[in-house]
Design an enzyme around this catalytic site. Structure first.
Site, PDB file in Angstrom:
ATOM      1  N   SER A 113       0.665  -1.277  -0.154  1.00 32.85           N
ATOM      2  CA  SER A 113      -0.045  -0.299   0.056  1.00 32.85           C
ATOM      3  C   SER A 113       0.518   1.083   0.338  1.00 32.85           C
ATOM      4  O   SER A 113       1.994   1.460   0.702  1.00 32.85           O
ATOM      5  CB  SER A 113      -0.759   0.282   1.170  1.00 32.85           C
ATOM      6  OG  SER A 113      -1.447   1.375   1.686  1.00 32.85           O
ATOM      7  N   TYR A 120      -2.227  -1.462  10.952  1.00 31.26           N
ATOM      8  CA  TYR A 120      -2.863  -2.577   9.643  1.00 31.26           C
ATOM      9  C   TYR A 120      -1.713  -1.826   8.772  1.00 31.26           C
ATOM     10  O   TYR A 120      -1.167  -2.578   7.803  1.00 31.26           O
ATOM     11  CB  TYR A 120      -4.014  -1.931   8.904  1.00 31.26           C
ATOM     12  CG  TYR A 120      -4.258  -1.930   7.500  1.00 31.26           C
ATOM     13  CD1 TYR A 120      -4.295  -2.720   6.942  1.00 31.26           C
ATOM     14  CD2 TYR A 120      -3.889  -0.449   6.573  1.00 31.26           C
ATOM     15  CE1 TYR A 120      -3.868  -2.891   5.526  1.00 31.26           C
ATOM     16  CE2 TYR A 120      -3.674  -0.502   5.305  1.00 31.26           C
ATOM     17  CZ  TYR A 120      -4.268  -1.623   5.126  1.00 31.26           C
ATOM     18  OH  TYR A 120      -3.682  -1.947   3.376  1.00 31.26           O
ATOM     19  N   LYS A 153       2.086  -3.797   6.265  1.00 31.11           N
ATOM     20  CA  LYS A 153       2.078  -3.814   5.402  1.00 31.11           C
ATOM     21  C   LYS A 153       3.473  -3.505   4.976  1.00 31.11           C
ATOM     22  O   LYS A 153       4.580  -4.312   4.936  1.00 31.11           O
ATOM     23  CB  LYS A 153       1.354  -2.745   4.604  1.00 31.11           C
ATOM     24  CG  LYS A 153       0.196  -3.189   4.455  1.00 31.11           C
ATOM     25  CD  LYS A 153      -1.019  -3.858   3.536  1.00 31.11           C
ATOM     26  CE  LYS A 153      -1.967  -4.419   3.276  1.00 31.11           C
ATOM     27  NZ  LYS A 153      -2.292  -6.052   3.254  1.00 31.11           N
ATOM     28  N   ASN A 161      -5.537   4.350  -3.598  1.00 29.40           N
ATOM     29  CA  ASN A 161      -7.057   4.137  -3.849  1.00 29.40           C
ATOM     30  C   ASN A 161      -7.549   3.624  -5.222  1.00 29.40           C
ATOM     31  O   ASN A 161      -8.539   4.322  -6.072  1.00 29.40           O
ATOM     32  CB  ASN A 161      -7.263   5.341  -3.469  1.00 29.40           C
ATOM     33  CG  ASN A 161      -6.705   6.231  -1.717  1.00 29.40           C
ATOM     34  OD1 ASN A 161      -5.566   5.877  -2.238  1.00 29.40           O
ATOM     35  ND2 ASN A 161      -7.263   6.678  -1.206  1.00 29.40           N
TER      36      ASN A 161
END
Ligand code: UDP
Length: 338
Positions: free
Chosen positions: A125, A150, A154, A179
């Site tokens: 991400s 979170y 990653k 996104n």
């Protein structure tokens, strides 16, 4: 190629399974259905005319995962999507996130090492860049301290993959998503937000559909042209195609390093107000919204440098913001009919 897609009934996973099958690859899905439905497999079959193999179990289950690899030691590659992804929940329940997102990865890497499975594509991400110093943000930008458990999963996952690949036979590609929005053109698969959506686009479409009364625009005092925060929105089908390009790069031995990272975005930044205007223009719907305070933890602006992905993966996002909005709206209307 025979490809395992973990989390293959989820939002990005399901779109990627469709693109893999369209390219003639053979797909096995593993999903624990913690945030998706088994009916997604029927929808994938409707779109592609082919039913992927589907196994329901939890990849944090070491014994079950090992048994799966024993029976499928001839895999050509793995795309690993299966993970929890709600930023706010991860702050409240960090151990749930670390346990799930990291244990599943470790079990998969065990299988890859043991059976010499050659290629891994990992869902990363743009959150790894935090608030970038330079825009557009390139893959060479520093990794910033994570702002949520979170995001930290990653970052840690990227490190675990690098450390493991350095001493194993497999190659990996880390895809850093911007996104993802929109849905498949058939409106047979898409994002299924459970409860009140956290993300902007499902909130917009649910507001336009009358399910939510009003959208709150989180902050209009950012250092951006209209004061609202800027993101790089990418259509989920474009994003899905980047995974196929990544797998094929590794299969054709084109990787330049054992582990490579690529940004997957369009290279264009849109503010929240610009997104609202694009939605209104492409759908003809008027959106009820108000300006609200900033949301804690949000970055001000981020959009992607795409040169590396364009040149090395031979991939480029194709859909523009209005097409993205139209497809999100078509999906919302299809959901209501259901
Ligand atoms: N946003 C908003 N209202 C909402 C949801 C999101 O104004 O109800 C804004 C959010 O503050 C951010 C952008 O929309 O600037 C994208 O948020 P999203 O949660 O979709 O993705 P993120 O970039 O946070 O992963």
């Amino acid at each position: 190629m025979k490809i395992l897609v973990t989390g293959g009934t989820g939002y990005i996973g399901s779109h990627t399974v469709v693109e893999l099958q369209n390219r003639g690859h053979e797909v096995i899905i593993i999903d624990n259905l913690s945030n998706s439905y088994s009916t997604v497999v029927d929808q994938i079959e409707k779109i592609t005319g082919k039913r992927p193999v589907f196994e329901v179990f939890d990849l944090t289950d070491k014994a079950k995962t090992a048994a799966f690899f024993q029976q499928n030691s001839d895999l050509d590659g793995i795309i690993h999507f299966a993970a929890y992804k709600a930023v706010g929940e991860s702050v409240e329940k960090p151990l749930k996130y670390y346990r799930n997102n990291l244990e599943s990865l470790l079990n998969i890497l065990d299988g890859m090492q043991e059976y010499k499975i050659p290629s891994l594509v990992f869902s990363s991400s743009c959150t790894v860049y935090g608030e970038p110093d330079e825009l557009p943000v390139s893959e060479a930008a520093p990794i910033k301290p994570a702002t949520s458990p979170y995001g930290n999963t990653k970052q840690i996952s990227e490190e675990i993959i690098r450390d493991t690949a350095a001493n194993s036979s497999f190659n990996a590609i880390l895809l850093r998503y911007f996104n993802p929005i929109g849905a498949h053109e058939s409106a047979l698969i898409g994002e299924l937000p459970i409860g009140v959506p956290n993300n902007l686009i499902p909130y917009i479409t649910q507001t336009a559909a009358g399910i939510r009364e009003q959208l709150s625009v989180f902050g209009d005092d950012y250092d951006t042209p209209d004061g609202t925060a800027i993101r790089d929105y990418i259509h989920v089908t474009d994003l899905a195609k980047a995974h196929i390009a990544a797998l094929e790069r590794m299969a054709h031995k084109k990787s330049k390093e054992k582990v490579e990272a690529f940004n997957v975005g369009t290279g264009n930044g849109y503010s929240v107000l610009e997104v609202i205007r694009a939605f209104e223009k492409s759908t003809g719907e008027k959106l009820n919204y108000k300006i609200a305070p900033r949301r804690a933890g949000d970055v001000e602006k981020v959009w992607s440098e795409t040169t590396l992905a364009n040149n090395e993966l031979g991939w480029k996002a194709e859909k523009n913001i209005e097409e993205m909005m139209a497809s999100a709206w078509k999906w919302q209307l299809a959901l209501e009919k259901k």
